[in-house]
Design an enzyme around this catalytic site. Structure first.
Site, PDB file in Angstrom:
ATOM      1  N   HIS A  72       0.841  -1.205   0.000  1.00  0.00           N
ATOM      2  CA  HIS A  72       0.000   0.000   0.000  1.00  0.00           C
ATOM      3  C   HIS A  72       0.877   1.257   0.000  1.00  0.00           C
ATOM      4  O   HIS A  72       0.642   2.190  -0.776  1.00  0.00           O
ATOM      5  CB  HIS A  72      -0.903  -0.036   1.236  1.00  0.00           C
ATOM      6  CG  HIS A  72      -1.733   1.191   1.445  1.00  0.00           C
ATOM      7  ND1 HIS A  72      -3.056   1.270   1.083  1.00  0.00           N
ATOM      8  CD2 HIS A  72      -1.432   2.401   2.002  1.00  0.00           C
ATOM      9  CE1 HIS A  72      -3.537   2.461   1.392  1.00  0.00           C
ATOM     10  NE2 HIS A  72      -2.569   3.169   1.961  1.00  0.00           N
ATOM     11  N   GLU A  73       1.896   1.270   0.855  1.00  0.00           N
ATOM     12  CA  GLU A  73       2.793   2.432   0.911  1.00  0.00           C
ATOM     13  C   GLU A  73       3.644   2.527  -0.355  1.00  0.00           C
ATOM     14  O   GLU A  73       3.994   3.625  -0.794  1.00  0.00           O
ATOM     15  CB  GLU A  73       3.689   2.354   2.152  1.00  0.00           C
ATOM     16  CG  GLU A  73       2.936   2.260   3.471  1.00  0.00           C
ATOM     17  CD  GLU A  73       1.854   3.319   3.621  1.00  0.00           C
ATOM     18  OE1 GLU A  73       2.029   4.430   3.084  1.00  0.00           O
ATOM     19  OE2 GLU A  73       0.827   3.032   4.263  1.00  0.00           O
TER      20      GLU A  73
ATOM     21  N   HIS B  73       1.641   4.392  -2.778  1.00  0.00           N
ATOM     22  CA  HIS B  73       1.789   5.842  -2.587  1.00  0.00           C
ATOM     23  C   HIS B  73       3.101   6.330  -3.202  1.00  0.00           C
ATOM     24  O   HIS B  73       3.165   7.436  -3.749  1.00  0.00           O
ATOM     25  CB  HIS B  73       1.766   6.179  -1.097  1.00  0.00           C
ATOM     26  CG  HIS B  73       0.409   6.121  -0.475  1.00  0.00           C
ATOM     27  ND1 HIS B  73      -0.706   6.684  -1.051  1.00  0.00           N
ATOM     28  CD2 HIS B  73      -0.022   5.567   0.697  1.00  0.00           C
ATOM     29  CE1 HIS B  73      -1.762   6.492  -0.276  1.00  0.00           C
ATOM     30  NE2 HIS B  73      -1.374   5.811   0.787  1.00  0.00           N
TER      31      HIS B  73
ATOM     32  N   HIS C  70      -5.553   7.193  -2.110  1.00  0.00           N
ATOM     33  CA  HIS C  70      -6.444   6.187  -1.548  1.00  0.00           C
ATOM     34  C   HIS C  70      -7.624   5.951  -2.494  1.00  0.00           C
ATOM     35  O   HIS C  70      -8.051   6.856  -3.214  1.00  0.00           O
ATOM     36  CB  HIS C  70      -6.955   6.625  -0.169  1.00  0.00           C
ATOM     37  CG  HIS C  70      -5.898   6.552   0.890  1.00  0.00           C
ATOM     38  ND1 HIS C  70      -5.585   7.607   1.702  1.00  0.00           N
ATOM     39  CD2 HIS C  70      -5.065   5.544   1.261  1.00  0.00           C
ATOM     40  CE1 HIS C  70      -4.618   7.266   2.539  1.00  0.00           C
ATOM     41  NE2 HIS C  70      -4.271   6.017   2.279  1.00  0.00           N
TER      42      HIS C  70
END
Length: 479
Positions: free
Chosen positions: A190-191, A194, A200
């Site tokens: 998930h990071e 980013h 998101h």
């Protein structure tokens, strides 16, 4: 091994979205294979992902300070580990000006503090600091990760309960060993999302669906302490996914390019042209898709238009007439990775804002999107029409740029020595001059601008295909 699972998962998701089995690549080195027990036993050499061990100038005690712990609600600097990591990464790789780095970091000093019941030395953050694209995550779930291909299924089916006397149960979603592995690997992915510029989403990895990342690699799921369910067969629709918009972003991301992909135009920017109540979008590399944000939808995109084909994907319910009056925000993406954000679509396209009546002419000009935040003291708007457009007895002969670490002003000089100043004279004394080829009828066709809080740098584009140098700070702001 966790990083190879990211690759396998992402490649499969891209293929399911009919975008080819493309994926980000790792820096590799020729070394003894570590991804398989067989390679270790036989000493087989392979080209495998290289892991860099980076040290900071901080002590372990400083890194594990509760004031830096992201999960500590009373922390005075909950995001401090991101800055510390960014400084350490820059000091280690020593990138050149303008060189982009994409780095995903596992914080090896993460620790479950049994006294405060907090994971210290850990932060789940991702984003960009200048040209450094960085994602960080703690190593507090590392004990549950598979270390080779042979351990993937055993690791994702290990129901050993999490003993909080020794290790943490992150967000109460890692109550067993396999759940800790799925959460740790998935949250770090998930990071990393980013890091690649993903926001998101309403579903998928960029929501919190990564807690079931294990399902992509299994046919049956084990007992879950998180849902208190006994598990069972795994269907494809129950798996974790990358959102469709994430896959579209990956399709044009430089880290996902394939050797046979066509060479893209150097200009990756997106231009918006408001006229007659509509907005025309253009990009040298082509428009990939447009994200649409409703007034009450926050920062999560629920509707978008894919190009080419202009197939609109609207996952929200049908809008009522009252909703259509709400503020509409759009974000247009180019194949080159450029972005154009329009904060108020209706305002930009309205006649009052978009149309400018040219004095002395029966023509109407269209005003574009404002650049810079106008947040500095003394900032004021400047607007003028080139006098050469109003009078036919003069032509633009040169442009003088006044700049230092940002652009202070631009002076347009005509062949009759008349002048027009946009902004003010500042920065370098006398400024820098860019001469126009008057004999060949050269004229300005556009500007390339880098801006953020102010106008960092600007470049002139001409009808002869020439470009001026980039005056100001060429690495500041965004294009």
């Amino acid at each position: 091994m966790a990083a190879y699972l990211w690759q396998a998962f992402t490649a499969e998701q891209m293929w399911r979205n009919k975008l080819g089995r493309r994926v980000f690549r790792f820096e590799e080195e020729w070394t003894t294979g570590a991804a398989s027990h067989r390679d270790r036993d036989h000493g087989t050499l392979r080209s495998e992902a290289r892991v860099h061990i980076i040290r900071t100038d901080k002590t372990v005690a400083e890194l594990r300070d509760l004031n830096l712990a992201q999960q500590n609600p009373k922390a005075s600097d909950a995001g401090g580990l991101y800055g510390i990591t960014a400084d350490a990464v820059r000091d280690y790789f020593k990138p050149l000006p303008g060189q982009k780095l994409y780095v995903s970091v596992l914080l090896l000093d993460a620790h479950w503090d049994t006294n405060s019941k907090t994971i210290v030395g850990h932060a789940a953050l991702g984003g960009r600091v200048g040209d450094l694209h960085l994602g960080i995550f703690g190593s507090h779930c590392l004990q549950s990760y598979p270390s080779s291909f042979e351990e993937i299924v055993p690791a994702f089916t290990d129901c050993t309960p999490t003993d909080t006397a020794h290790v943490g149960n992150d967000c109460n979603e890692a109550g067993s060993s396999w759940e800790a592995a799925s959460l740790g690997i998935g949250a770090h992915l998930h990071e990393t999302g980013h890091l690649f510029g993903l926001p998101h989403r309403e579903s998928g990895v960029m929501a919190r669906d990564f807690v079931v990342l294990n399902r992509t690699f299994l046919t049956r799921e084990a007992y879950s302490t998180r849902t208190r369910s006994r598990g069972g067969p795994v269907a494809q629709e129950d798996e974790c996914t990358w959102h469709r918009l994430d896959c579209l972003r990956f399709r044009s991301h430089p880290c996902f390019r394939l050797p046979n992909d066509p060479v893209l135009h150097l200009d990756d920017s997106v231009q918006g042209w408001p006229m007659d109540g509509t907005l025309t979008l253009t990009a040298a590399t082509g428009i990939a898709y447009v994200e649409i944000f409703a007034g009450d939808g926050g920062d999560v995109c629920r509707a978008w238009i894919e190009l080419p084909g202009a197939n609109e994907n609207n996952n929200s319910s049908s809008s009522s007439s009252s909703k259509r009056k709400e503020k509409l925000r759009i974000s247009a993406k180019s194949y080159g990775g450029g972005t154009l954000d329009v904060d108020d679509f209706a305002k930009l396209c309205s006649k009052e804002e978009a149309c400018v009546k040219l004095p002395g002419l029966s023509k109407t000009a269209f005003r574009g999107k404002k650049l810079g935040m106008s947040a500095m003291d003394g900032s004021e708007p400047h607007e003028f029409v080139f006098s050469s457009a109003l009078r036919q007895d003069r032509v633009l002969s040169k442009i003088v740029f006044y700049h230092g670490s940002a652009v202070d002003g631009i002076e347009f000089v005509y062949d009759d020595d008349s002048r027009q100043l946009l902004g003010k004279k500042g920065g370098k004394k006398g400024g820098d001059v860019f001469d126009m080829d008057v004999r060949r009828g050269e004229y300005i066709t556009g500007f390339f601008v880098r801006s953020g809080f102010w106008i960092d740098a600007i470049q002139v584009l001409t009808s002869l295909g020439r470009r001026s140098p980039l005056f100001g700070n060429p690495h500041g702001g965004d294009p």
